[in-house]
Design a protein around this motif. Structure first.
Motif, PDB file in Angstrom:
ATOM      1  N   VAL A  55      36.439  52.290  31.615  1.00 45.27           N
ATOM      2  CA  VAL A  55      35.568  53.245  32.523  1.00 45.27           C
ATOM      3  C   VAL A  55      36.354  53.472  33.924  1.00 45.27           C
ATOM      4  O   VAL A  55      36.759  54.655  34.286  1.00 45.27           O
ATOM      5  CB  VAL A  55      34.267  52.689  32.752  1.00 45.27           C
ATOM      6  CG1 VAL A  55      33.633  53.716  33.488  1.00 45.27           C
ATOM      7  CG2 VAL A  55      33.458  52.486  31.446  1.00 45.27           C
ATOM      8  N   VAL A  56      36.707  52.491  34.506  1.00 41.50           N
ATOM      9  CA  VAL A  56      37.239  52.595  35.750  1.00 41.50           C
ATOM     10  C   VAL A  56      38.671  52.768  35.935  1.00 41.50           C
ATOM     11  O   VAL A  56      39.450  53.617  36.748  1.00 41.50           O
ATOM     12  CB  VAL A  56      36.765  51.602  37.024  1.00 41.50           C
ATOM     13  CG1 VAL A  56      37.134  51.770  38.468  1.00 41.50           C
ATOM     14  CG2 VAL A  56      35.304  51.555  36.777  1.00 41.50           C
ATOM     15  N   GLU A  57      39.477  51.727  35.431  1.00 41.87           N
ATOM     16  CA  GLU A  57      40.842  51.681  35.368  1.00 41.87           C
ATOM     17  C   GLU A  57      41.609  52.716  34.957  1.00 41.87           C
ATOM     18  O   GLU A  57      42.802  53.283  35.517  1.00 41.87           O
ATOM     19  CB  GLU A  57      41.199  50.275  34.601  1.00 41.87           C
ATOM     20  CG  GLU A  57      40.788  49.012  35.303  1.00 41.87           C
ATOM     21  CD  GLU A  57      41.315  48.758  36.791  1.00 41.87           C
ATOM     22  OE1 GLU A  57      42.229  49.505  37.115  1.00 41.87           O
ATOM     23  OE2 GLU A  57      40.661  47.873  37.593  1.00 41.87           O
TER      24      GLU A  57
ATOM     25  N   TYR B  34      28.801  44.151  41.109  1.00 41.30           N
ATOM     26  CA  TYR B  34      29.570  42.837  40.669  1.00 41.30           C
ATOM     27  C   TYR B  34      30.846  42.915  41.531  1.00 41.30           C
ATOM     28  O   TYR B  34      31.546  43.873  41.285  1.00 41.30           O
ATOM     29  CB  TYR B  34      29.732  42.793  39.115  1.00 41.30           C
ATOM     30  CG  TYR B  34      28.661  42.681  38.491  1.00 41.30           C
ATOM     31  CD1 TYR B  34      27.723  41.439  38.011  1.00 41.30           C
ATOM     32  CD2 TYR B  34      27.855  43.836  38.114  1.00 41.30           C
ATOM     33  CE1 TYR B  34      26.816  41.516  37.097  1.00 41.30           C
ATOM     34  CE2 TYR B  34      26.705  43.721  37.281  1.00 41.30           C
ATOM     35  CZ  TYR B  34      26.209  42.442  37.048  1.00 41.30           C
ATOM     36  OH  TYR B  34      24.781  42.487  36.209  1.00 41.30           O
TER      37      TYR B  34
ATOM     38  N   TYR C 294      31.025  43.853  33.145  1.00 39.72           N
ATOM     39  CA  TYR C 294      32.367  43.874  33.898  1.00 39.72           C
ATOM     40  C   TYR C 294      33.434  44.289  32.753  1.00 39.72           C
ATOM     41  O   TYR C 294      34.559  44.826  33.170  1.00 39.72           O
ATOM     42  CB  TYR C 294      32.531  42.568  34.319  1.00 39.72           C
ATOM     43  CG  TYR C 294      33.839  42.728  35.584  1.00 39.72           C
ATOM     44  CD1 TYR C 294      33.735  43.228  36.669  1.00 39.72           C
ATOM     45  CD2 TYR C 294      35.080  42.230  35.066  1.00 39.72           C
ATOM     46  CE1 TYR C 294      35.079  43.339  37.393  1.00 39.72           C
ATOM     47  CE2 TYR C 294      36.082  42.103  35.629  1.00 39.72           C
ATOM     48  CZ  TYR C 294      36.136  42.701  37.106  1.00 39.72           C
ATOM     49  OH  TYR C 294      37.391  42.645  37.575  1.00 39.72           O
ATOM     50  N   ARG C 295      33.395  43.927  31.598  1.00 43.32           N
ATOM     51  CA  ARG C 295      34.412  44.025  30.601  1.00 43.32           C
ATOM     52  C   ARG C 295      34.631  45.496  30.280  1.00 43.32           C
ATOM     53  O   ARG C 295      35.641  45.908  29.976  1.00 43.32           O
ATOM     54  CB  ARG C 295      34.202  43.453  29.243  1.00 43.32           C
ATOM     55  CG  ARG C 295      33.036  43.824  28.455  1.00 43.32           C
ATOM     56  CD  ARG C 295      33.029  43.021  27.283  1.00 43.32           C
ATOM     57  NE  ARG C 295      32.090  43.563  26.342  1.00 43.32           N
ATOM     58  CZ  ARG C 295      31.795  43.123  25.170  1.00 43.32           C
ATOM     59  NH1 ARG C 295      32.340  41.969  24.635  1.00 43.32           N
ATOM     60  NH2 ARG C 295      30.778  43.914  24.174  1.00 43.32           N
ATOM     61  N   HIS C 296      33.567  46.470  30.661  1.00 40.33           N
ATOM     62  CA  HIS C 296      33.658  47.870  30.617  1.00 40.33           C
ATOM     63  C   HIS C 296      34.634  48.535  31.658  1.00 40.33           C
ATOM     64  O   HIS C 296      35.015  49.598  31.623  1.00 40.33           O
ATOM     65  CB  HIS C 296      32.386  48.622  30.476  1.00 40.33           C
ATOM     66  CG  HIS C 296      31.534  48.237  29.349  1.00 40.33           C
ATOM     67  ND1 HIS C 296      31.896  48.745  28.177  1.00 40.33           N
ATOM     68  CD2 HIS C 296      30.326  47.642  29.213  1.00 40.33           C
ATOM     69  CE1 HIS C 296      30.911  48.371  27.199  1.00 40.33           C
ATOM     70  NE2 HIS C 296      30.022  47.655  27.814  1.00 40.33           N
ATOM     71  N   ARG C 297      34.868  47.644  32.680  1.00 34.80           N
ATOM     72  CA  ARG C 297      35.764  48.232  33.814  1.00 34.80           C
ATOM     73  C   ARG C 297      37.171  48.833  33.158  1.00 34.80           C
ATOM     74  O   ARG C 297      37.717  49.820  33.769  1.00 34.80           O
ATOM     75  CB  ARG C 297      36.026  47.166  34.733  1.00 34.80           C
ATOM     76  CG  ARG C 297      37.124  47.551  35.878  1.00 34.80           C
ATOM     77  CD  ARG C 297      37.216  46.410  36.863  1.00 34.80           C
ATOM     78  NE  ARG C 297      38.282  46.685  37.918  1.00 34.80           N
ATOM     79  CZ  ARG C 297      37.961  47.242  38.978  1.00 34.80           C
ATOM     80  NH1 ARG C 297      36.702  47.404  39.409  1.00 34.80           N
ATOM     81  NH2 ARG C 297      39.050  47.516  39.698  1.00 34.80           N
ATOM     82  N   MET C 298      37.628  48.075  32.201  1.00 35.57           N
ATOM     83  CA  MET C 298      38.923  48.505  31.823  1.00 35.57           C
ATOM     84  C   MET C 298      38.968  49.657  30.941  1.00 35.57           C
ATOM     85  O   MET C 298      40.036  50.374  30.768  1.00 35.57           O
ATOM     86  CB  MET C 298      39.479  47.291  30.844  1.00 35.57           C
ATOM     87  CG  MET C 298      39.938  46.230  31.460  1.00 35.57           C
ATOM     88  SD  MET C 298      41.065  46.182  32.829  1.00 35.57           S
ATOM     89  CE  MET C 298      42.440  46.458  31.872  1.00 35.57           C
TER      90      MET C 298
END
Length: 213
Positions: A163-165, A20, A157-161
């Motif tokens: 998991v990734v950030e 995404y 995409y909301r798991h980005r905050m």
């Protein structure tokens, strides 16, 4: 989402990878964020007043999308400066007023933001742009928008905050890796993997017992 993202979206589509790449308007298309500005206010709304004037809007200019011409409020014809594709699949057409016309224009003080830009030969006249519809077929950008706006895309995409950030925050702020000290793809990749290794070791040391229990 810029031009550099299009090859990545094409690769994701061709390889059927569940990836995404959101554009900068994906929040505005989400109904959940419709009242965000009313609830939290606009960004930078409390900045001090620096005397910034609002010039004559582009709607006051007569734009012909067929012949690609533009007439200013005083009846002068602006020069065509080309067109560019926008992120949302439309075309933005650019015009610029002739230097001598803008320099001696009686409406200069209401039309131009930077009045001194037309006072020398290296300056520029009033610049204005318009968006016209692009009637081309759907492209990879449209395909990615459908993925991001889908319920599954929003869920992922909301798991980005979480998991990734945090990884970027720890490595960039705590470890102070705000730039690479080496040159070359292999050396930079090795330095990045070394920092990631330290990050993972810290996670095992701090939270390994929780994962094992």
């Amino acid at each position: 989402m810029d031009e550099t993202s299009k090859p990545n979206m094409k690769y994701l589509h061709e390889q059927q990878i569940n990836g995404y790449i959101p554009d900068n308007q994906f929040r505005s298309r989400d109904p959940k964020f419709a009242d965000q500005k009313d609830k939290y206010g606009k960004r930078h709304q409390n900045l001090p007043d620096k005397g910034w004037r609002q010039p004559t809007p582009a709607s006051a200019f007569q734009f012909d999308p067929v012949n690609l011409t533009c007439i200013c409020p005083t009846g002068e014809k602006l020069s065509y400066r080309g067109q560019r594709d926008t992120d949302n699949g439309k075309i933005r057409v650019h015009f610029e007023g002739r230097l001598l016309q803008c320099r001696h224009c009686p409406k200069k003080y209401r039309c131009m933001q930077n009045l001194s830009s037309a006072d020398h030969r290296n300056g520029a006249g009033r610049q204005v742009s318009f968006i016209i519809e692009n009637k081309c077929l759907p492209n990879y950008t449209d395909w990615m928008k459908l993925l991001v706006d889908s319920p599954k895309g929003k869920e992922i995409y909301r798991h980005r905050m979480s998991v990734v950030e945090p990884v970027f925050g720890n490595i960039g702020t705590t470890k102070r890796l705000n730039r690479f000290s080496l040159r070359g793809k292999k050396k930079v990749q090795g330095q990045w993997q070394l920092y990631c290794l330290v990050h993972n070791i810290e996670k095992l040391a701090n939270y390994g017992n929780l994962a094992a229990s």
